[in-house]
Design an enzyme around this catalytic site. Structure first.
Site, PDB file in Angstrom:
ATOM      1  N   ARG A  48       0.860  -1.195   0.000  1.00 38.61           N
ATOM      2  CA  ARG A  48       0.000   0.000   0.000  1.00 38.61           C
ATOM      3  C   ARG A  48       0.889   1.235   0.000  1.00 38.61           C
ATOM      4  NH1 ARG A  48      -2.353   3.078   4.569  1.00 38.61           N
ATOM      5  NH2 ARG A  48      -4.003   4.374   3.683  1.00 38.61           N
TER       6      ARG A  48
ATOM      7  N   HIS B   9      -2.860  10.950   0.529  1.00 37.65           N
ATOM      8  CA  HIS B   9      -2.330  10.739   1.879  1.00 37.65           C
ATOM      9  C   HIS B   9      -1.731  12.078   2.328  1.00 37.65           C
ATOM     10  CE1 HIS B   9      -0.974   7.393   4.782  1.00 37.65           C
ATOM     11  NE2 HIS B   9      -0.613   8.526   5.367  1.00 37.65           N
TER      12      HIS B   9
ATOM     13  N   GLU C 176      -7.589   8.824   5.956  1.00 37.34           N
ATOM     14  CA  GLU C 176      -7.889   9.493   7.227  1.00 37.34           C
ATOM     15  C   GLU C 176      -8.391  10.928   7.104  1.00 37.34           C
ATOM     16  OE1 GLU C 176      -4.361   9.040   9.651  1.00 37.34           O
ATOM     17  OE2 GLU C 176      -4.727   6.909   9.946  1.00 37.34           O
TER      18      GLU C 176
ATOM     19  N   ASN D 263      -7.443   2.208   9.725  1.00 35.32           N
ATOM     20  CA  ASN D 263      -6.135   2.334  10.351  1.00 35.32           C
ATOM     21  C   ASN D 263      -6.344   2.319  11.857  1.00 35.32           C
ATOM     22  OD1 ASN D 263      -5.199   2.652   7.760  1.00 35.32           O
ATOM     23  ND2 ASN D 263      -4.777   4.846   7.960  1.00 35.32           N
TER      24      ASN D 263
ATOM     25  N   TYR E 241      -4.538   2.155  15.679  1.00 37.97           N
ATOM     26  CA  TYR E 241      -3.335   2.265  16.517  1.00 37.97           C
ATOM     27  C   TYR E 241      -3.628   2.011  17.990  1.00 37.97           C
ATOM     28  CZ  TYR E 241      -0.869   3.705  12.421  1.00 37.97           C
ATOM     29  OH  TYR E 241      -0.308   3.688  11.175  1.00 37.97           O
TER      30      TYR E 241
ATOM     31  N   GLU F  32      -3.606   0.005   8.130  1.00 42.95           N
ATOM     32  CA  GLU F  32      -2.419   0.421   8.888  1.00 42.95           C
ATOM     33  C   GLU F  32      -2.548  -0.098  10.310  1.00 42.95           C
ATOM     34  OE1 GLU F  32      -1.490   4.622   9.062  1.00 42.95           O
ATOM     35  OE2 GLU F  32      -1.809   4.848   6.905  1.00 42.95           O
TER      36      GLU F  32
HETATM   37  C1  GBH Z   1      -1.469   7.350  10.554  1.00 40.74           C
HETATM   38  O1  GBH Z   1      -2.200   8.316  11.232  1.00 40.74           O
HETATM   39  C2  GBH Z   1      -1.023   7.891   9.241  1.00 40.74           C
HETATM   40  O2  GBH Z   1      -1.871   7.442   8.191  1.00 40.74           O
HETATM   41  C3  GBH Z   1       0.408   7.612   8.923  1.00 40.74           C
HETATM   42  O3  GBH Z   1       0.816   8.409   7.833  1.00 40.74           O
HETATM   43  C4  GBH Z   1       1.245   7.836  10.155  1.00 40.74           C
HETATM   44  O4  GBH Z   1       2.613   7.754   9.896  1.00 40.74           O
HETATM   45  C5  GBH Z   1       0.840   6.800  11.168  1.00 40.74           C
HETATM   46  O5  GBH Z   1      -0.511   6.841  11.418  1.00 40.74           O
HETATM   47  C6  GBH Z   1       1.567   6.914  12.504  1.00 40.74           C
HETATM   48  O6  GBH Z   1       1.243   8.093  13.132  1.00 40.74           O
HETATM   49  O7  GBH Z   1      -3.403  10.270  21.254  1.00 40.74           O
HETATM   50  O8  GBH Z   1      -3.777   7.977  21.948  1.00 40.74           O
HETATM   51  O9  GBH Z   1      -5.643   9.370  21.303  1.00 40.74           O
HETATM   52  C7  GBH Z   1      -2.477   8.007  12.564  1.00 40.74           C
HETATM   53  C8  GBH Z   1      -3.688   8.714  13.071  1.00 40.74           C
HETATM   54  C9  GBH Z   1      -4.736   9.806  14.841  1.00 40.74           C
HETATM   55  C10 GBH Z   1      -3.530   7.816  15.312  1.00 40.74           C
HETATM   56  C11 GBH Z   1      -4.661  10.230  16.280  1.00 40.74           C
HETATM   57  C12 GBH Z   1      -3.470   8.189  16.753  1.00 40.74           C
HETATM   58  C13 GBH Z   1      -4.375   9.602  18.495  1.00 40.74           C
HETATM   59  C14 GBH Z   1      -4.057   8.512  19.471  1.00 40.74           C
HETATM   60  N1  GBH Z   1      -3.623   8.994  14.489  1.00 40.74           N
HETATM   61  N2  GBH Z   1      -4.522   9.074  17.134  1.00 40.74           N
HETATM   62  S1  GBH Z   1      -4.225   9.064  21.109  1.00 40.74           S
END
Ligand code: GBH
Length: 458
Positions: A83, A127, A172, A298, A300, A352
């Site tokens: 991707r 992106h 996003e 995505n 995290y 992601e």
């Molecule tokens: C992605 O965005 C992107 O698509 C990518 O380009 C980037 O490198 C990657 O993630 C890593 O950052 O503060 O605990 O509430 C991530 C989007 C949005 C994920 C905000 C974390 C807050 C977590 N992010 N979110 S928290």
């Protein structure tokens, strides 16, 4: 093996797509090579204090020059898919007007290079690196940008759509609008909630109109969008925290999922926004709800909502990544099951998933047990969701390479492949070896299973 091995055989079908992900601005460098125009991220990096380590994307991982070696690296991992994103100002420098053949050639070679190596291309159009010239007229707050995006989508599809597995319109929209236009911590660095919500609406509208335009020109790629989503949990069971969690879920998840699948924005969030709610034209909502072929998530971490303001992840008791984000794989299962239960979703991908961790570089090896553990546990969380009936088609690690981590610069490393920025040398981390071993073992099993057993040689 000290890491839990996901039971790939039983839960994941043979055609499940395993991949790695990157994005153009974060890895390419070559910011002004071969006719590329500036993007809002080139501009944002010049704002004093915008990027933690004062860095920029001028060189990044030099992927623009090193793409063939990088594709060999991708192939060596044994993944099914890669991707990546296209830099809009590289292929159409001003966002409108003349196209840049050299830019188009680069991505066409990349796509053909992937196919030659047996890897499926998953292309993202946006992106985050909007052409600067479009920002001059308001960027995503300007309805004109919607139409320029549709033209951009058509141009890419005409040139290489016959060879793509999927086209993702946007990566996003929440991040682009809220972090870019409301909080101003990402490009274009604006601080206005009204601007953010209008930008968000135009992103969603351009997604829907692009899908319609691509279908009308007979696109062969499967079409979808990628959202950053989290389950939002209340910090306590108090009414105030529960109400806060509902609102935050409305702004993060329902704000995007409701128009995509139910044809309207959530009433409670519209009410909460008041005068900051976006201006809609007749037909916009119908366009946004254009059916998709797949959807990417995505993931995290989870999000915890408290009526007393931002909730500190350090009180969670869970391990935190270098970004300060909780390691919370259960949240991925919860999220996928909820999407499947509440919405008529198409097949889903995790597009992601990964983390920034401290790597131990030692004797030519890079040890990152925390990252392997993170990835393994999240793959298991995907399996859990599938066992509960969620239709999943793929999983992709963020990221192939250490790269430009936006406002954090190069200090935070998400790669399963280490990049030594002084030499641009790539080194597979332990997590890459682990992922690759798993994928090669799976290919071995698939090959063994396809050998007919009951034949006799003459
Ligand atoms: C992605 O965005 C992107 O698509 C990518 O380009 C980037 O490198 C990657 O993630 C890593 O950052 O503060 O605990 O509430 C991530 C989007 C949005 C994920 C905000 C974390 C807050 C977590 N992010 N979110 S928290």
């Amino acid at each position: 093996n000290k890491f839990p091995q996901p039971t790939l055989g039983s839960t994941f079908p043979e055609k499940f797509v395993w991949g790695v992900a990157t994005s153009a601005f974060q890895i390419e460098g070559a910011a002004f090579a071969d006719g590329k125009g500036p993007s809002i991220w080139d501009d944002f990096c010049k704002q004093p204090g915008a990027i933690a380590d004062g860095s920029d994307g001028l060189l990044a991982c030099e992927h623009y020059q090193r793409w063939q070696d990088d594709l060999d690296l991708v192939a060596s991992l044994g993944v099914d898919a890669y991707r990546f994103s296209v830099s809009w100002p590289r292929v159409r420098p001003g966002g409108a007007g003349a196209w840049n053949e050299k830019g188009l050639d680069f991505y066409e070679r990349l796509v053909d290079g992937l196919l030659a190596r047996g890897i499926k291309p998953y292309l993202t159009l946006n992106h985050w690196d909007l052409p600067s010239e479009l920002q001059a007229t308001g960027g995503w707050t300007d309805r004109n940008t919607v139409h320029r995006f549709v033209e951009y989508a058509q141009g890419i599809d005409r040139r290489m759509g016959d060879r793509l597995a999927t086209i993702t319109t946007h990566n996003e929209p929440w991040v682009m609008s809220v972090l870019g236009y409301e909080q101003g911590i990402f490009a274009p660095g604006i601080k206005s909630r009204a601007a953010a919500m209008q930008a968000s609406h135009h992103l969603m509208l351009s997604h829907g109109l692009a899908l319609q335009a691509l279908r009308a020109q007979g696109s062969k790629a499967r079409l979808g969008i990628v959202l950053n989503l989290s389950p939002v949990q209340a910090a306590t069971d108090s009414d105030a925290d529960q109400a806060q969690a509902h609102l935050e879920d409305g702004k993060l998840l329902r704000w995007y999922m409701d128009p995509l699948f139910k044809g309207h924005y959530p009433e409670d969030v519209i009410g909460h926004l008041g005068a900051d709610a976006p201006v809609l034209h007749t037909g916009d909502l119908a366009a946004i709800a254009t059916p998709m072929d797949f959807m990417g998530v995505n993931y995290y971490s989870r999000s915890v909502a408290s009526a007393n303001g931002p909730w500190d992840t350090r009180q969670s008791g869970h391990p935190l990544t270098e970004m300060g984000w909780e390691v919370y794989p259960e949240g991925l299962t919860e999220l996928l099951v909820r999407m499947h239960t509440d919405y008529p979703v198409p097949p889903l991908y995790v597009t992601e998933n990964g983390g920034a961790f401290k790597d131990l570089v030692q004797d030519g090896q890079v040890h990152d047990a925390d990252r392997t553990d993170y990835i393994a546990r999240h793959i298991e969380a995907v399996a859990q969701a599938m066992r509960q009936g969620v239709r999943m088609e793929g999983y992709m690690v963020w990221s192939l390479l250490d790269n430009f981590e936006w406002a954090s610069g190069y200090a935070k490393r998400f790669g399963i492949v280490h990049v030594d920025y002084a030499t641009q040398k790539r080194t597979l981390k332990d997590s890459a070896h682990w992922y690759s071993n798993m994928l090669h073992a799976r290919k071995g099993r698939a090959a063994a299973a396809s050998i007919p057993h009951n034949t006799t040689t003459p």
